[in-house]
Design an enzyme around this catalytic site. Structure first.
Site, PDB file in Angstrom:
ATOM      1  N   GLY A  89      38.512 -13.276 -14.189  1.00 16.68           N
ATOM      2  CA  GLY A  89      39.953 -13.551 -14.163  1.00 16.68           C
ATOM      3  C   GLY A  89      40.392 -14.018 -12.786  1.00 16.68           C
ATOM      4  O   GLY A  89      41.518 -13.765 -12.355  1.00 16.68           O
ATOM      5  N   ASN A 122      43.538  -4.213 -18.238  1.00 14.03           N
ATOM      6  CA  ASN A 122      44.038  -3.133 -19.120  1.00 14.03           C
ATOM      7  C   ASN A 122      43.676  -3.319 -20.581  1.00 14.03           C
ATOM      8  O   ASN A 122      43.551  -4.449 -21.026  1.00 14.03           O
ATOM      9  CB  ASN A 122      45.560  -3.062 -18.994  1.00 14.03           C
ATOM     10  CG  ASN A 122      45.955  -2.245 -17.789  1.00 14.03           C
ATOM     11  OD1 ASN A 122      45.292  -1.275 -17.463  1.00 14.03           O
ATOM     12  ND2 ASN A 122      47.023  -2.661 -17.128  1.00 14.03           N
ATOM     13  N   ASP A 127      47.672   3.612  -8.767  1.00 15.92           N
ATOM     14  CA  ASP A 127      48.525   4.772  -9.056  1.00 15.92           C
ATOM     15  C   ASP A 127      48.440   5.784  -7.906  1.00 15.92           C
ATOM     16  O   ASP A 127      49.453   6.346  -7.479  1.00 15.92           O
ATOM     17  CB  ASP A 127      48.069   5.417 -10.373  1.00 15.92           C
ATOM     18  CG  ASP A 127      47.952   4.382 -11.473  1.00 15.92           C
ATOM     19  OD1 ASP A 127      48.997   3.885 -11.922  1.00 15.92           O
ATOM     20  OD2 ASP A 127      46.826   4.024 -11.849  1.00 15.92           O
ATOM     21  N   ARG A 179      50.315   4.409  -4.976  1.00 17.45           N
ATOM     22  CA  ARG A 179      51.759   4.491  -5.248  1.00 17.45           C
ATOM     23  C   ARG A 179      52.256   5.919  -5.013  1.00 17.45           C
ATOM     24  O   ARG A 179      53.331   6.124  -4.444  1.00 17.45           O
ATOM     25  CB  ARG A 179      52.036   4.101  -6.705  1.00 17.45           C
ATOM     26  CG  ARG A 179      51.954   2.614  -6.973  1.00 17.45           C
ATOM     27  CD  ARG A 179      51.923   2.325  -8.464  1.00 17.45           C
ATOM     28  NE  ARG A 179      52.048   0.901  -8.753  1.00 17.45           N
ATOM     29  CZ  ARG A 179      51.798   0.358  -9.946  1.00 17.45           C
ATOM     30  NH1 ARG A 179      51.418   1.118 -10.964  1.00 17.45           N
ATOM     31  NH2 ARG A 179      51.938  -0.937 -10.135  1.00 17.45           N
ATOM     32  N   HIS A 236      45.152   5.268 -16.904  1.00 16.76           N
ATOM     33  CA  HIS A 236      46.086   4.345 -16.249  1.00 16.76           C
ATOM     34  C   HIS A 236      47.114   3.910 -17.288  1.00 16.76           C
ATOM     35  O   HIS A 236      47.021   2.843 -17.900  1.00 16.76           O
ATOM     36  CB  HIS A 236      45.354   3.123 -15.682  1.00 16.76           C
ATOM     37  CG  HIS A 236      46.288   2.065 -15.175  1.00 16.76           C
ATOM     38  ND1 HIS A 236      47.070   2.235 -14.063  1.00 16.76           N
ATOM     39  CD2 HIS A 236      46.608   0.838 -15.664  1.00 16.76           C
ATOM     40  CE1 HIS A 236      47.821   1.162 -13.881  1.00 16.76           C
ATOM     41  NE2 HIS A 236      47.551   0.296 -14.845  1.00 16.76           N
TER      42      HIS A 236
HETATM   43  P1  NAX Z   1      46.824 -12.779 -15.375  1.00 15.37           P
HETATM   44  O1  NAX Z   1      47.167 -13.068 -16.798  1.00 15.37           O
HETATM   45  O2  NAX Z   1      47.593 -13.420 -14.277  1.00 15.37           O
HETATM   46  O3  NAX Z   1      45.287 -13.148 -15.138  1.00 15.37           O
HETATM   47  C1  NAX Z   1      44.279 -12.783 -15.998  1.00 15.37           C
HETATM   48  C2  NAX Z   1      43.203 -13.834 -15.893  1.00 15.37           C
HETATM   49  O4  NAX Z   1      42.086 -13.397 -16.656  1.00 15.37           O
HETATM   50  C3  NAX Z   1      43.646 -15.184 -16.465  1.00 15.37           C
HETATM   51  O5  NAX Z   1      43.420 -16.197 -15.499  1.00 15.37           O
HETATM   52  C4  NAX Z   1      42.750 -15.370 -17.694  1.00 15.37           C
HETATM   53  O6  NAX Z   1      42.388 -16.711 -17.906  1.00 15.37           O
HETATM   54  C5  NAX Z   1      41.541 -14.521 -17.298  1.00 15.37           C
HETATM   55  N1  NAX Z   1      40.714 -14.055 -18.417  1.00 15.37           N
HETATM   56  C6  NAX Z   1      41.117 -13.666 -19.656  1.00 15.37           C
HETATM   57  N2  NAX Z   1      40.051 -13.348 -20.398  1.00 15.37           N
HETATM   58  C7  NAX Z   1      38.969 -13.496 -19.625  1.00 15.37           C
HETATM   59  C8  NAX Z   1      37.586 -13.324 -19.835  1.00 15.37           C
HETATM   60  N3  NAX Z   1      37.105 -12.952 -21.010  1.00 15.37           N
HETATM   61  N4  NAX Z   1      36.746 -13.588 -18.809  1.00 15.37           N
HETATM   62  C9  NAX Z   1      37.211 -13.997 -17.623  1.00 15.37           C
HETATM   63  N5  NAX Z   1      38.526 -14.197 -17.369  1.00 15.37           N
HETATM   64  C10 NAX Z   1      39.390 -13.946 -18.355  1.00 15.37           C
HETATM   65  O7  NAX Z   1      46.845 -11.203 -15.239  1.00 15.37           O
HETATM   66  P2  NAX Z   1      46.847 -10.324 -13.901  1.00 15.37           P
HETATM   67  O8  NAX Z   1      48.250 -10.080 -13.472  1.00 15.37           O
HETATM   68  O9  NAX Z   1      45.891 -10.884 -12.924  1.00 15.37           O
HETATM   69  O10 NAX Z   1      46.320  -8.924 -14.482  1.00 15.37           O
HETATM   70  C11 NAX Z   1      44.976  -8.781 -14.896  1.00 15.37           C
HETATM   71  C12 NAX Z   1      44.779  -7.467 -15.612  1.00 15.37           C
HETATM   72  O11 NAX Z   1      44.999  -6.372 -14.730  1.00 15.37           O
HETATM   73  C13 NAX Z   1      45.750  -7.235 -16.780  1.00 15.37           C
HETATM   74  O12 NAX Z   1      45.033  -6.689 -17.863  1.00 15.37           O
HETATM   75  C14 NAX Z   1      46.712  -6.201 -16.214  1.00 15.37           C
HETATM   76  O13 NAX Z   1      47.329  -5.446 -17.244  1.00 15.37           O
HETATM   77  C15 NAX Z   1      45.768  -5.379 -15.385  1.00 15.37           C
HETATM   78  N6  NAX Z   1      46.361  -4.469 -14.383  1.00 15.37           N
HETATM   79  C16 NAX Z   1      45.710  -3.307 -14.151  1.00 15.37           C
HETATM   80  C17 NAX Z   1      46.146  -2.399 -13.204  1.00 15.37           C
HETATM   81  C18 NAX Z   1      45.427  -1.124 -12.951  1.00 15.37           C
HETATM   82  O14 NAX Z   1      45.900  -0.349 -12.120  1.00 15.37           O
HETATM   83  N7  NAX Z   1      44.293  -0.818 -13.595  1.00 15.37           N
HETATM   84  C19 NAX Z   1      47.394  -2.668 -12.432  1.00 15.37           C
HETATM   85  C20 NAX Z   1      47.777  -4.093 -12.402  1.00 15.37           C
HETATM   86  C21 NAX Z   1      47.583  -4.838 -13.692  1.00 15.37           C
HETATM   87  O15 NAX Z   1      48.652  -4.557 -14.549  1.00 15.37           O
END
Ligand code: NAX
Length: 325
Positions: free
Chosen positions: A11, A131, A159, A162, A187
């Site tokens: 990603g 997530n 978390d 924070r 989370h």
């Molecule tokens: P974005 O939608 O900006 O970026 C995600 C990227 O992943 C996109 O570029 C997409 O093309 C790519 N992607 C999707 N499927 C893929 C795959 N199979 N292989 C490789 N790349 C793939 O999201 P972003 O804001 O960067 O967040 C990413 C993830 O982090 C989300 O699931 C979000 O919910 C999660 N988070 C987790 C947190 C935590 O504390 N564990 C906090 C922050 C965030 O909410």
């Protein structure tokens, strides 16, 4: 000079991946004496944007960055990697139930676990950020039979950070003087930010704040901070999430400070009565690239109840994806 290590970021064209890649390349994760090869993984429609990320990384002329590989093929992206920041995942869309989100992401994290199993260094350290992070990490770990499940972890450090920040501002104390914070469990909103063992400049945190502030302001604020950021910024946490991912890996590799600990989602071995095999956040101390759950903490009735509630949610999540494990 050390030889280069390989770091995969999935990603990498997304918000968090974009914020993480530059800091990793600058040496914030493993130190400024550790050369790096970045292996950036995206889905095919995002490869154009990923090429742009690569251009910018090149334009930084980072001294540590020896090579950048961009790919949509997980077998190429995870080849020989030492560290994985697994960030890419499928976002929740309108009308999607939690069970749908779990199973949609299961389709990503099962094959990803297998590709890591088949291609990565035998000592690989994996952090899942995407997530629902805990259960995604559980799925990946279960699909990597040749690796130790302990090599797969999920991110609770945002978390944890924070919680430290909130307590720091409430007590007007620098974050460096806040020690032994814990965020237990998942989370998600069920997480339990626990200050029972926390020290603020050497004093018990609980003696410095009201119980009502702790339970009615601090806890919900930490649990719902993601939504608060979205409301303010119009976009979800990105730089803080990337920073937490870097902190998580740095603690794991380089170690935690003295008596302090950090919160990490790890495979439960039954510590504190938490069901075995769940990807649950515990307080851990890290040393020489390993981590151990902090033992012997007293758990009062309130904590017990909160720890159980977040465990129950993770049990439900595990049940919903049992076909993928
Ligand atoms: P974005 O939608 O900006 O970026 C995600 C990227 O992943 C996109 O570029 C997409 O093309 C790519 N992607 C999707 N499927 C893929 C795959 N199979 N292989 C490789 N790349 C793939 O999201 P972003 O804001 O960067 O967040 C990413 C993830 O982090 C989300 O699931 C979000 O919910 C999660 N988070 C987790 C947190 C935590 O504390 N564990 C906090 C922050 C965030 O909410």
């Amino acid at each position: 000079m050390k030889s280069a290590v390989r770091i995969a970021i999935t990603g990498a064209a997304g918000n968090i991946g974009y914020a993480a890649a530059f800091r990793v390349a600058a040496g914030n994760m493993l130190g400024t004496d550790q050369p790096i090869i970045l292996q950036l993984i995206e889905i095919p429609p995002a490869l154009g944007a990923l090429e742009g990320v690569k251009m910018e990384l090149c334009d930084c002329a980072f001294p540590l960055l020896e090579d950048i590989i961009c790919t949509a093929d997980a077998n190429v992206g995870f080849k020989d990697v030492d560290y994985v920041l697994s960030i890419g995942s499928k976002p929740r869309t309108k009308g999607m139930e939690r069970a749908d989100l779990l199973s949609e992401n299961g389709k990503i994290f099962g094959p990803q676990g297998k590709a890591i199993n088949d291609n990565a260094s035998r000592d690989v350290k994996v952090l899942v950020v995407g997530n629902p992070a805990n259960t995604n990490a559980l799925i990946a770990a279960n699909n990597a039979p040749d690796l130790d499940m302990r090599q797969f972890t999920s991110m609770m450090r945002l978390d944890h950070n924070r919680a430290i920040s909130q307590l720091s501002s409430k007590t007007n104390t620098p974050v460096t003087k806040i020690k032994q914070m814990i965020v237990w469990g998942n989370h998600s909103l069920s997480q339990y930010p626990d200050i029972s063992h926390c020290k603020v400049d050497g004093k018990d945190a609980k003696s410095l704040v009201d119980d009502s502030w702790y339970k009615e302001e601090f806890m919900p604020r930490v649990q719902k901070r993601g939504a608060e950021v979205i409301n303010a910024r119009g976009a979800s946490s990105a730089a803080s999430a990337a920073s937490a991912a870097i902190d998580h890996m740095r603690s794991w590799v380089i170690g935690t400070d003295g008596d302090d600990w950090v919160s990490m989602g790890i495979i439960s071995k039954g510590d504190y009565g938490i069901a075995e095999g769940l990807m649950y956040s515990f307080p851990v101390r890290c040393k020489n690239g390993n981590y151990e759950v902090v033992q012997g903490l007293s758990i009062d009735d309130f904590s017990q109840k909160m720890m159980k509630a977040t465990e129950n949610e993770l049990l439900e999540e595990r049940e919903a994806v049992k076909d993928l494990l």
